[in-house]
Design an enzyme around this catalytic site. Sequence first.
Site, PDB file in Angstrom:
ATOM      1  N   PHE A   1       0.869  -1.181   0.000  1.00  0.00           N
ATOM      2  CA  PHE A   1       0.000   0.000   0.000  1.00  0.00           C
ATOM      3  C   PHE A   1       0.900   1.224   0.000  1.00  0.00           C
ATOM      4  CE2 PHE A   1      -2.342   3.524   1.797  1.00  0.00           C
ATOM      5  CZ  PHE A   1      -3.461   3.521   0.981  1.00  0.00           C
TER       6      PHE A   1
ATOM      7  N   ASP B   1       9.643   2.868   1.746  1.00  0.00           N
ATOM      8  CA  ASP B   1       8.446   3.637   2.085  1.00  0.00           C
ATOM      9  C   ASP B   1       8.217   3.488   3.585  1.00  0.00           C
ATOM     10  OD1 ASP B   1       5.906   4.555   2.626  1.00  0.00           O
ATOM     11  OD2 ASP B   1       4.978   3.684   0.845  1.00  0.00           O
TER      12      ASP B   1
ATOM     13  N   LYS C   1       2.967  11.211   6.960  1.00  0.00           N
ATOM     14  CA  LYS C   1       2.157  10.993   8.149  1.00  0.00           C
ATOM     15  C   LYS C   1       2.721  11.663   9.393  1.00  0.00           C
ATOM     16  CE  LYS C   1      -0.317   6.957   6.421  1.00  0.00           C
ATOM     17  NZ  LYS C   1      -1.494   7.715   6.001  1.00  0.00           N
TER      18      LYS C   1
END
Length: 401
Positions: free
Chosen positions: A141, A226, A255
């Site tokens: 994801f 990531d 984030k």
Amino acid sequence: MTSTEALIAAADAHSAHNYHPLPVVIATAEGAWMTDVEGRRYLDFLAGYSALNFGHGHPRLVAAAKAQLERVTLTSRAFHHDRFAAFCTRLAELCGMEMVLPMNTGVEAVETAVKTARKWGYRVKGVPAEMAKVVVAGGNFHGRTTTVISFSTDPEARADFGPYTPGFEIVPYGDLTAMRAAVTENTVAVLLEPIQGESGVVVPPAGYLAGVRELTRERGVLFVADEIQSGLGRTGRTFACEHEGVVPDMYVLGKALGGGVLPVSAVVANAEVLGVFRPGEHGSTFGGNPLACAVALEVIAMLRTGEFQERAAELGELLHRRLAEMKGSGRVTAVRGRGLWAGVDVHPRVGSGRAVAERLMERGVLVKDAHGVTVRVAPPLVVEEEDLEWGVEQLWGVLSA
């Protein structure tokens, strides 16, 4: 009709249904706790998919944002501003790298990483034009833009959004043999999550990340990590890659970099990699804006002490010990994770992950399900030990009911 019901009905009537939230409407939040419009408190066991590593409304982050709001919030990158140099310098230092390319959302940073790898491949590695390939892992994801879903294996993310962007090779996550076979002379990068969050907090086999690092060095390929969800303290280290002593060629961050205050993301690498860009080839009006830099600088300062990483490691041991105790019950089939991050697979007879999340909400704990039978547990790193214990007890209460 209650306030909650009225607000949910209004949202359903006037917003696209691209999410399926739990039926709770949050009004205020502090630390690891949230309060809904009816005045009921909930323990946050999701932390905004790791965007809220430092909790809701952390005083240092709120103060940094307020101070900057009174000075200047946006200049665009057409002009310099006085927070930009410090942000890039401190973030590069935190990562042990040389250069930073700031963006806003996580998926923008992933797109930036893909563009960077391709341009590096053509200008530095010498890959023939239009032939660059990026190897990724199944179950990934990395976001939901058209390019990123082109290498997703999640039918919900892909269906009805084609045609898809070419240039990606998908191999099973954790399979180093498959990875080795997929890397060719035209491969410019391997893009991986050190721990796959959306798939249910999937930790790769021991030695996998180190093996990928060795392979990419051997073949002259960039290793792109990531760390949008796994990074910045979540796993008990600044970066999840550190658990295997691995330093990638490129970090993709987001984030928690914005402290849960606003979206901040970045690609961080050495000059050989990010130095391929020339003016006008990539950019973002809001990327690296003064407000974002001010908040992110405070995030970086908080991480530099090691306090939050240590807290995640210590509380993570407690969390995983308590979750492991549930496996013998027959109601939990698997527990995965690292630090204050866990994926709990519940036995189908207990119910779906969504059903468990709904029952937990009734007990005052908010979590998110993943892929049917998995419940993700990821409280803010500031959660108190007794609150963490209480939240786990509520989970066991739901599972054993």
